[in-house]
Design a protein around this motif. Structure first.
Motif, short mmCIF file in Angstrom:
data_model
loop_
_atom_site.label_atom_id
_atom_site.label_comp_id
_atom_site.label_asym_id
_atom_site.label_seq_id
_atom_site.Cartn_x
_atom_site.Cartn_y
_atom_site.Cartn_z
N ASN A 99 -16.35 48.15 17.52
CA ASN A 99 -15.66 46.96 18.05
C ASN A 99 -14.29 47.28 18.65
OD1 ASN A 99 -17.55 44.98 17.78
ND2 ASN A 99 -16.84 44.25 15.80
N GLY A 100 -13.65 48.33 18.16
CA GLY A 100 -12.32 48.68 18.66
C GLY A 100 -12.28 48.82 20.18
N PRO A 101 -13.14 49.70 20.75
CA PRO A 101 -13.13 49.85 22.21
C PRO A 101 -13.51 48.55 22.94
CG PRO A 101 -14.28 51.68 21.19
CD PRO A 101 -14.01 50.70 20.11
N ALA A 123 -19.59 40.13 19.04
CA ALA A 123 -20.14 39.20 18.04
C ALA A 123 -21.44 39.75 17.46
CB ALA A 123 -20.39 37.83 18.69
N PHE A 124 -22.30 40.31 18.31
CA PHE A 124 -23.59 40.79 17.80
C PHE A 124 -23.46 42.12 17.06
CE2 PHE A 124 -25.26 37.51 20.64
CZ PHE A 124 -26.04 36.84 19.70
N VAL A 125 -22.49 42.93 17.45
CA VAL A 125 -22.22 44.15 16.67
C VAL A 125 -21.77 43.74 15.26
CG1 VAL A 125 -20.57 46.04 16.40
CG2 VAL A 125 -21.67 45.67 18.61
N THR A 126 -20.91 42.73 15.21
CA THR A 126 -20.41 42.26 13.91
C THR A 126 -21.56 41.66 13.10
OG1 THR A 126 -18.34 41.73 15.04
CG2 THR A 126 -18.62 40.84 12.83
N LEU A 127 -22.43 40.91 13.77
CA LEU A 127 -23.58 40.33 13.08
C LEU A 127 -24.48 41.42 12.51
CD1 LEU A 127 -25.31 37.82 12.38
CD2 LEU A 127 -26.37 38.02 14.62
N TRP A 128 -24.74 42.42 13.34
CA TRP A 128 -25.61 43.51 12.91
C TRP A 128 -25.02 44.23 11.69
CZ3 TRP A 128 -30.18 45.16 12.46
CH2 TRP A 128 -30.47 46.50 12.24
N GLY A 129 -23.73 44.54 11.77
CA GLY A 129 -23.08 45.21 10.64
C GLY A 129 -23.08 44.35 9.40
N THR A 130 -22.99 43.04 9.60
CA THR A 130 -22.91 42.12 8.45
C THR A 130 -24.26 41.98 7.75
OG1 THR A 130 -21.19 40.90 9.63
CG2 THR A 130 -22.21 39.79 7.77
N VAL A 131 -25.32 41.88 8.54
CA VAL A 131 -26.64 41.66 7.91
C VAL A 131 -27.38 42.97 7.65
CG1 VAL A 131 -26.90 39.35 8.92
CG2 VAL A 131 -27.85 41.32 10.13
N PHE A 132 -26.79 44.11 8.03
CA PHE A 132 -27.46 45.39 7.86
C PHE A 132 -27.87 45.66 6.40
CE2 PHE A 132 -27.71 50.00 7.41
CZ PHE A 132 -28.63 50.29 8.40
N PRO A 133 -27.01 45.30 5.42
CA PRO A 133 -27.43 45.53 4.03
C PRO A 133 -28.77 44.86 3.69
CG PRO A 133 -25.11 44.99 4.11
CD PRO A 133 -25.63 44.80 5.50
N VAL A 134 -29.01 43.69 4.27
CA VAL A 134 -30.26 42.98 4.00
C VAL A 134 -31.44 43.75 4.61
CG1 VAL A 134 -31.51 40.81 4.30
CG2 VAL A 134 -29.03 40.79 3.99
N PHE A 135 -31.24 44.21 5.86
CA PHE A 135 -32.32 44.96 6.51
C PHE A 135 -32.59 46.27 5.78
CE2 PHE A 135 -31.18 42.17 10.06
CZ PHE A 135 -32.45 41.81 10.48
N SER A 136 -31.53 46.94 5.36
CA SER A 136 -31.73 48.21 4.67
C SER A 136 -32.45 47.99 3.34
CB SER A 136 -30.39 48.91 4.44
OG SER A 136 -29.61 48.20 3.51
N GLU A 137 -32.14 46.88 2.69
CA GLU A 137 -32.79 46.55 1.42
C GLU A 137 -34.29 46.32 1.64
OE1 GLU A 137 -31.35 45.90 -1.78
OE2 GLU A 137 -33.43 45.61 -2.45
N GLN A 191 -16.11 39.58 30.71
CA GLN A 191 -15.40 39.28 29.46
C GLN A 191 -16.33 38.58 28.46
OE1 GLN A 191 -12.41 36.24 29.43
NE2 GLN A 191 -10.86 37.68 28.71
N ASN A 192 -17.14 37.65 28.98
CA ASN A 192 -18.13 36.96 28.14
C ASN A 192 -19.07 37.96 27.48
OD1 ASN A 192 -19.00 33.70 29.43
ND2 ASN A 192 -17.02 34.58 29.03
N ALA A 193 -19.57 38.90 28.31
CA ALA A 193 -20.52 39.89 27.80
C ALA A 193 -19.86 40.72 26.70
CB ALA A 193 -20.99 40.79 28.93
N LEU A 194 -18.59 41.05 26.88
CA LEU A 194 -17.87 41.84 25.88
C LEU A 194 -17.72 41.06 24.57
CD1 LEU A 194 -15.11 43.39 28.18
CD2 LEU A 194 -16.91 44.65 27.01
N PHE A 195 -17.37 39.78 24.71
CA PHE A 195 -17.22 38.95 23.50
C PHE A 195 -18.54 38.86 22.74
CE2 PHE A 195 -13.30 36.92 25.32
CZ PHE A 195 -12.50 37.14 24.23
N LEU A 196 -19.62 38.63 23.48
CA LEU A 196 -20.91 38.49 22.81
C LEU A 196 -21.36 39.81 22.19
CD1 LEU A 196 -23.24 36.08 24.77
CD2 LEU A 196 -21.82 35.66 22.79
N THR A 197 -21.08 40.92 22.88
CA THR A 197 -21.42 42.23 22.31
C THR A 197 -20.68 42.42 20.99
OG1 THR A 197 -21.61 43.05 24.56
CG2 THR A 197 -21.54 44.69 22.82
#
Lengths: 662, 127
Positions: free
Chosen positions: A395-397, A363-377, A355-361
């Motif tokens: 994140n749904g599954p 969180a990091f998927v959300t982080l990646w999606g959030t900061v992706f605009p900066v990386f793409s820039e 469950q911990n691993a799922l929560f962290l995954t």
């Protein structure tokens, strides 16, 4: 003069907080108790000093002192006095002062609760909390002082942001901001224990868990209130858009949820010591990332403060914290190893780990999606924003798997379970899930993912109910009435059953998400007064319009007669307000909410004859999301509440320590 | 007036900060065992065994552990606790006191879930 006193109080608070850092940590490190105590007492005075600045800003708002720049930018003469509370944190500088005073109070509460129970850890923890507080106060004093004066005094102020004129704004931002900064408390306790060379003992775990749960509760309530505000005022029929600022609150919540579960394994089995330090450090890192995004970082968001250099300061502090945590971890890592090992993949510990691993995954998927605009820039020179479909698809599954684990995990025993035992524990929940799936399929529900999600919810509910029934029956056989037996059962093991109540609240929330994600209906209707239309079993007739001019806005309310079948449900009014000074329009949806479905209507611009395009949604089960809030609060309070009656004395091995004055 | 307020604002933390230095004996540390020492390790193992015993009682009381698993786990934790007591070279009375406290803990866990004291004889297995 009062405002000036508040202005002067800010650097004094910063200096005292800075002193608390040095005295607490040096006193503990060099074993000079008076110095450590002096640091602690200094920290205790910071809220009182900041209260002067806070009172000064409130006074400036109430007395319409527009010579104060922040007051002129965030209020005007037309603002209702009650909105002073909202205006206080409507801008960057005021919100920083708000989180500084709130965090100083949390820090004082945490240090006071630790002083006797964790005498070695508390000076380091106090020092670490004071580091964070000094940083906040430094930013306020040097970059964003809410009591700064203007060179001239305007006749009137600009006014409060119209989107903030909503009841939800009285609670959501303060709770959300408090939640984000509160993560620093359990982080400081854990780090303090490591610096005090006590991380390998589990004595910090009880207080770490309590403050972790307080922080988790604040983050959860903040998220819920934010969703409710978005649903009722933003007028797009939804409550979650994966906006960077929303994500910035979700990410630490995911990590904190993992932490409050994982810390139980350390408490119960002395395992996951390193993992828990990693989790709380990650949660604090993500909370700071949230502050970085909120404070004008480079990630585009519809509701962060304006882009500014302040964001980069928060980023620098976040990096420094991360490096410091890693260094402390590397230093103490040999003492954090547990003697206990995972006995079996089929055990409560393993379920927690998955469950911990799922929560962290998530969180990091959300982080990646959030900061992706900066990386793409940076990498491609183009800002590519990752939208809702990405987050929902990835994140749904993961969230579905978390719900499944929420059903299975608590039923498994610690250490190990045989497959046959696991099956016997899970047979009723699985049967309930199967039965529900069958009923729903017969009733016409065909969407496989929603069936799966509802079945997962059934596993959780059935598992909890089954355990409660077993416990109540056992007590009833001893002569207790059913209601009394239930209450006594819950109060007999509050952390466990409080946790179960929270799980039920999460299932209520999940029901709202499932209903609105899979079965929401939306249509646009162009209507004039007297027109009728129908959608999702509702019929609505546009009956009247009301236009009112206020000093700061033009307000238009359209009224509808609402019917479900032949039954008249009443009159609902949806409104649109235009704020000329801000050049924005704010809408307020009319919502008729029931446990089964919501009727939701919101207008676009009105023509002179009252004609407008109305967007109408029928959102099933959303009511359950908002109803989950009080249940969640109740469950957390139950889990945190101390047991009634005297606890049996702790069984301690007599290892002698000598009291010495140093 | 402003000067007076500023002085008062500065006096409050100054008094709090200076107080521990002026008061004799303010703050005491206990000489601490290094967390890598044998005694600290034994303390950790002891706490872990006691927590394990409590959990085993709890899981058994709510029906998550069958009798066989319950007896096995209980035996493991009791052996661990006995080994630690032996290593600590405790007096007989001290060992007996610890066993009694462990019984009390087990009874407390059971009664909180089941709502009754355990039948006579069952608690004896704690010792």
């Amino acid at each position: 003069m009062f405002v000036d006193a508040g202005y002067v109080a800010l650097p004094i608070a910063m200096i005292v907080s800075g002193y608390a850092v040095l005295a607490s940590i040096l006193g503990a490190w060099q074993r000079v108790p008076a110095l450590a105590l002096s640091g602690r007492y200094g920290l205790y005075t910071v809220p009182a000093i900041l209260a002067v600045s806070t009172a000064a800003l409130v006074y400036a708002f109430v007395s319409h002192d527009f010579s104060v720049k922040y007051v002129a930018e965030n209020s005007n003469l037309a603002m209702r006095p009650s909105y002073t509370w909202v205006a206080f944190y409507a801008g960057n500088a005021g919100s920083l002062l708000f989180i500084a005073i709130v965090f100083s109070l949390l820090a004082v509460g945490a240090v006071a609760s630790m002083a006797k129970r964790l005498p070695y850890t508390s000076p380091y923890a106090a020092g670490l909390m004071a580091v964070f507080l000094t940083f906040l106060l430094g930013v306020i004093v040097f970059l964003a002082n809410p009591l700064e004066r203007l060179d001239f005094v305007p006749m009137d102020g600009r006014g409060i942001n119209p989107l903030l004129v909503h009841f939800g704004m009285f609670i959501h931002p303060p709770v959300q901001m408090t939640g984000l900064v509160s993560v620093a408390v359990p982080f400081s306790i854990a780090m303090g224990a490591m610096l005090a060379r006590r991380g390998g003992r589990d004595e910090w775990v009880d207080l770490g868990r309590v403050w972790g749960m307080v922080s988790w509760l604040l983050l959860t309530v903040g998220l819920l209130l934010g969703s409710w505000w978005a649903y009722t005022i933003l007028g797009w029929g939804g409550y979650w858009a994966w906006d960077p600022v929303e994500n910035s609150a979700l990410m630490p919540w995911l990590a904190m949820t993992a932490f409050v579960h994982s810390i139980m394994v350390q408490k119960r089995r002395g395992m996951f010591r390193m993992w828990n330090i990693i989790l709380i450090s990650t949660a604090f890192f993500l909370a700071q990332m949230g502050m970085f995004i909120n404070r004008g970082g480079p990630v585009p968001s519809v509701h962060s403060f304006a882009q500014s250099t302040m964001g980069w300061l928060f980023l620098a502090f976040m990096v420094a914290t991360l490096l410091g945590s890693l260094a402390a971890f590397a230093w103490r890592v040999p003492t954090l190893r547990s003697r206990e090992r995972l006995d079996s993949a089929l055990s409560r510990e393993s379920a927690f780990l998955i469950q911990n691993a799922l929560f962290l995954t998530a969180a990091f998927v959300t982080l990646w999606g959030t900061v992706f605009p900066v990386f793409s820039e940076v990498s491609q020179g183009v800002t590519i924003t990752v939208g809702e479909p990405f987050f929902n698809r990835v994140n749904g599954p993961i969230l579905l798997a978390i719900v499944v684990m929420m059903g299975i995990g608590p039923l498994l025993p610690w250490r190990r379970a045989s497959w046959s035992k696991a099956f016997s524990l899970l047979k009723y929940p699985l049967a309930a899930a199967g039965g529900l799936t069958l009923i729903l399929a017969v009733a016409g529900v065909r969407e496989p993912l929603s069936l799966l999600a509802l079945a997962a919810c059934a596993v959780v509910v059935a598992g909890i109910v089954h355990e409660w029934i077993r416990g109540v029956l056992s007590r009833h056989r001893r002569g207790e009435s059913y209601p009394y037996a239930f209450i006594r059962l819950l109060s007999g093991n509050r952390p466990r059953y409080g946790g179960y109540v929270v799980h039920l609240a999460i299932i209520m929330l999940a029901l709202g998400v499932i209903g609105s994600s899979f079965y929401s209906v939306q249509r646009d209707f162009t209507m004039g007064i007297g027109d009728s239309a129908s959608i999702g079993g509702y019929t609505f007739k546009y009956v009247d319009i009301e236009r009112t001019s206020y000093a700061d806005r033009e307000e238009i309310i359209a009224y509808f007669d609402l019917y479900e079948g032949d039954s008249h449900l009443g009159v609902v009014g949806t409104q649109r307000s235009i704020y000329p000074d801000f050049q924005v329009g704010a809408t307020r949806a009319a919502i008729r909410s029931t446990p089964l479905k919501d009727f939701y209507i919101v207008p676009s611009e009105f023509a002179d004859d009252g004609r407008a395009v109305f967007r109408v949604y029928v959102n099933p089960l959303v009511w359950w999301m908002w109803a989950s809030g009080p249940v969640l609060l109740l469950g957390t309070m139950l889990a945190l509440s101390p047991r009634r009656g005297p606890a049996p004395a702790r069984v301690s091995i007599p290892i002698r320590t000598r009291a010495v004055r140093i | 007036m402003l000067v007076l307020i500023v002085v008062l604002l500065a006096l409050l933390p100054a008094a709090a900060i200076l107080y521990p230095f002026l008061k004799k004996g303010a703050g005491a540390y206990y000489e601490d065992e290094d967390e890598t020492s044998t005694a600290a390790e034994l303390s950790r193992r002891w706490d872990s065994a006691i927590a394990g015993l409590r959990n085993t009682e709890l899981e058994h009381a709510i029906g998550s552990l069958d009798e066989q698993s319950y007896a096995l786990l209980r035996e493991q934790y009791m052996t661990e606790a006995a080994l630690i007591m032996k290593t600590m070279d405790l007096e007989e009375e001290q060992e007996q006191a610890l066993r009694d406290q462990m019984d009390t803990q087990a009874r407390d866990v059971r009664s909180r879930i089941l709502g009754h004291e355990s039948p006579p004889g069952e608690a004896d297995r704690c010792g």
